[in-house]
Write an enzyme that holds these catalytic residues in place. Structure first.
Site, PDB file in Angstrom:
ATOM      1  N   HIS A  98       4.178  -5.760  54.520  1.00  0.00           N
ATOM      2  CA  HIS A  98       3.034  -6.553  54.070  1.00  0.00           C
ATOM      3  C   HIS A  98       2.117  -6.807  55.254  1.00  0.00           C
ATOM      4  CE1 HIS A  98       6.178  -7.281  51.048  1.00  0.00           C
ATOM      5  NE2 HIS A  98       5.147  -7.200  50.219  1.00  0.00           N
ATOM      6  N   HIS A 156       0.289  -4.838  50.209  1.00  0.00           N
ATOM      7  CA  HIS A 156       1.681  -4.452  50.003  1.00  0.00           C
ATOM      8  C   HIS A 156       1.742  -2.930  50.132  1.00  0.00           C
ATOM      9  CE1 HIS A 156       2.498  -8.280  47.557  1.00  0.00           C
ATOM     10  NE2 HIS A 156       1.176  -8.210  47.593  1.00  0.00           N
TER      11      HIS A 156
END
Length: 670
Positions: free
Chosen positions: A409, A539
């Protein structure tokens, strides 16, 4: 749809009659054809070329599937499809499902038809056979009847029906399944498809006539609950595939045979990579030593690339408090289908097996204050997550209940988003190149505007995220399509659809833009204006999940992994016991050169050792006999039977090192 059927057909607005004598029809290349009102897609195809007119089997107009004989009455965008197009195959296989249903009704009077859609690899029809039984032995006769019916070249014709008439038709036939489907439809939207003496409830999308269907193979019979609910009656599902030429069917069947040989479940067992245990539980893979070594090398490969790209490694627990996933939205969206909460001895305390890594990474970000000077923050983890997949959906490593994501992330400022996103695209392309996945397309997965309840967050933020992905895809020159309804619940994504050696398409890497979790977790950084701002969250997972990626890699390579990745690179085969000492010396030399070697010193014939090494798909075999031991050389044989002759240890080590280096290029960050 024939012009005759339009007298009874509810015409969508895009086909509404206009007063002009001509319409403008725009083609995918931007060219505009002026055609008389009422012209059909077939007419347009014939205007372009007779060859296209012969090949076209379906079409879409203004984004709606139409028949090739649908009269067009307003200006619009036309796409013509042949069997080479996915939409063309969909129409072809949907039409074949109608043909299957007709054959079944003729051969088994009194059966009840339910649904028969096209699927990625053909079609199926679910039927209630009542007291009758259909088995694998009956498939050849059903195929023959289908082909006999197809030769009649019967046109597929759409017609509208009122809800009352549709209900009456199926109530008379005592078909409760079709009746249930119609009861859920709105009056004015119900259509039937007719061909020959057969009629079926249908939304449309067919080839012009049955004669186009030249080759049929019914591949399987299975049980299927009505509407997928195990509380409903079990139906008989018949799968099939069809083609416009027998040659295409022959090639397809050969491909299916090759797919059986490459099945990752079969090869995984033969190569000693992984197993499953009923005592451990369904969908919970156990990695054997060779499989664990292969997986570890994949992780090391990506870790090195991530370090060069500025990622930092983190580790998070396998569980988290229920409240964590309530905050993220995962519990609301997936809680009913997840492993149920773990209740501890403490009153009211509940934990969940981790369904996603992102909530944990949000909390790691929240553990420190950040300035705009610190961004971007890139956190990476090979994190194991848990999803309670239904037992009927589990399939080898491709659908499991426990899997490890190569998750990361990125927390960045809005003005860093484009550079970070394109940087991740470069990383994904590097991974694909190193592992031999050359044929792929990308898909921009966005919201379904008709189902806002599936998603969280503000519409304006969604629009920003979707546009950011499209801009990055354009900048990198990716071949992409936009698919509505495929987004994650918290944000849109860029999915990489890879074709394997058998031409099958798989979704592997994914990159997602998320403005919503930073809001829900109250993530902030201090800007150069000394005010607090929200970061944007990316992500990304180039592999997707380690389990699914390994399964696809096994089938793509047929177990012949790239040299840099394969568990055993060299098998040392001793001709007799007196050569074992030299074999150990060769093994140590290779290991010192970071080459993975294994000595086979069993009391077996050299022929048997070679055959078994071939079956184990070891890239190189080294035969060690008296001459090699005396001269301190190696006799090298490559997997597949290519004899490379005798060479020195140094030359052999250099050969392997060079080949492995050629397979995997050095990753350079921008």
């Amino acid at each position: 749809m024939s012009s005759k059927s339009l007298d009874h057909f509810h015409i969508p607005l895009i086909f509404a009659i206009n007063m002009s004598s001509v319409i403008d029809i725009r083609l995918p290349d931007g060219a505009v054809k002026q055609m008389p009102v009422g012209s059909t897609p077939f007419d347009v195809a014939r205007e372009i070329s007779e060859g296209l007119a012969r090949a076209v089997i379906s079409a879409s107009y203004n984004g709606i599937a139409v028949e090739t004989k649908t009269p067009l009455h307003v200006n619009g965008d036309l796409v013509l499809y042949t069997f080479n197009d996915d939409e063309g195959k969909k129409a072809f296989w949907h039409s074949s499902a109608h043909l299957l249903a007709q054959a079944l009704e003729q051969l088994y009077p009194g059966i009840k038809l339910t649904i028969g859609p096209a699927i990625d690899s053909g079609f199926y029809y679910d039927v209630d056979t009542g007291e009758k039984t259909i088995t694998e032995k009956d498939l050849a006769a059903i195929e023959k009847r289908m082909l006999d019916l197809a030769r009649g070249k019967h046109e597929f014709t759409m017609r509208a029906a009122t809800k009352a008439d549709a209900l009456s038709f199926y109530q008379k036939a005592k078909n409760e399944y079709k009746t249930e489907l119609i009861e859920a439809l709105e009056d004015g939207t119900i259509t039937f498809c007719d061909h020959d003496d057969f009629t079926d409830l249908c939304r449309g999308g067919h080839v012009p006539n049955t004669g186009i269907i030249k080759a049929v193979k019914l591949t399987n019979i299975a049980g299927a609950y009505w509407r997928g609910d195990e509380n409903n009656k079990q139906l008989t599902r018949i799968y099939g595939v069809s083609f416009p030429k027998q040659k295409l069917l022959t090639e397809h069947l050969a491909l299916l045979e090759e797919a059986k040989k490459r099945d990752h479940r079969k090869l995984g067992s033969e190569l000693g990579l992984f197993t499953f245990s009923k005592k451990v539980g369904q969908g919970l893979p156990l990695w054997l030593p060779k499989g664990a070594a292969l997986r570890e090398r994949l992780e090391q490969f990506l870790r090195k690339a991530q370090i060069k790209a500025g990622y930092e490694q983190v580790v998070t627990p396998h569980i988290g408090q229920k409240e964590l996933y309530v905050t993220s939205g995962h519990y609301e969206k997936y809680g009913a289908d997840s492993f149920q909460p773990i209740h501890t001895p403490a009153d009211g305390e509940e934990f969940l097996l981790k369904p996603m890594n992102c909530p944990h990474h949000c909390e790691i970000y929240n553990a420190s204050p950040w300035s705009y000077r610190d961004l971007p923050i890139r956190l990476a983890e090979f994190g194991t997550v848990y999803r309670y997949e239904q037992s009927g959906e589990l399939h080898g490593l491709t659908r499991v209940r426990s899997f490890t994501q190569d998750d990361a992330h990125i927390f960045c400022s809005p003005d860093q988003l484009n550079d970070e996103f394109t940087g991740v695209i470069d990383l994904v392309l590097y991974v694909f190149n190193a592992l031999g996945f050359k044929d792929f397309k990308t898909q921009v997965s966005v919201r379904d505007p008709q189902k806002p309840e599936k998603y969280i967050g503000d519409t304006a933020l969604w629009e920003k995220a979707e546009q950011a992905i499209i801009d990055a895809a354009e900048q990198k020159g990716l071949d992409y399509v936009v698919e509505e309804g495929e987004a994650a619940f918290y944000g849109p994504k860029l999915d990489f659809m890879v074709k394997d050696a058998l031409g099958r398409s798989w979704q592997l890497g994914t990159i997602q833009v998320d403005y919503n979790l930073p809001e829900r977790f109250d993530l902030t950084y201090k800007g150069n204006d000394n005010e607090l701002h929200r970061p944007v969250m990316i992500h990304r997972a180039p592999f997707g999940s380690m389990e699914r990626f390994v399964a696809i890699l096994i089938e793509h390579t047929g177990g012949n992994f790239p040299l840099w990745l394969t568990p055993v690179q060299v098998q040392l085969l001793c001709v007799s016991e007196k050569h074992e000492k030299y074999a150990q010396k060769v093994s140590e030399f290779l290991e010192n050169n970071e080459i993975r070697a294994l000595v086979d010193d069993r009391s077996e014939t050299i022929g048997k050792k070679i055959r078994e090494a071939e079956m184990s798909k070891v890239p190189f075999m080294v035969i060690i006999g008296e001459q090699e031991a005396t001269q301190e050389t190696v006799s090298v044989r490559q997997h597949g039977g290519n004899d490379l002759g005798t060479m020195s240890l140094k030359d052999f080590a250099n050969l392997i090192t060079r080949q492995a280096a050629d397979e995997i290029k050095v990753f350079k960050t921008n």
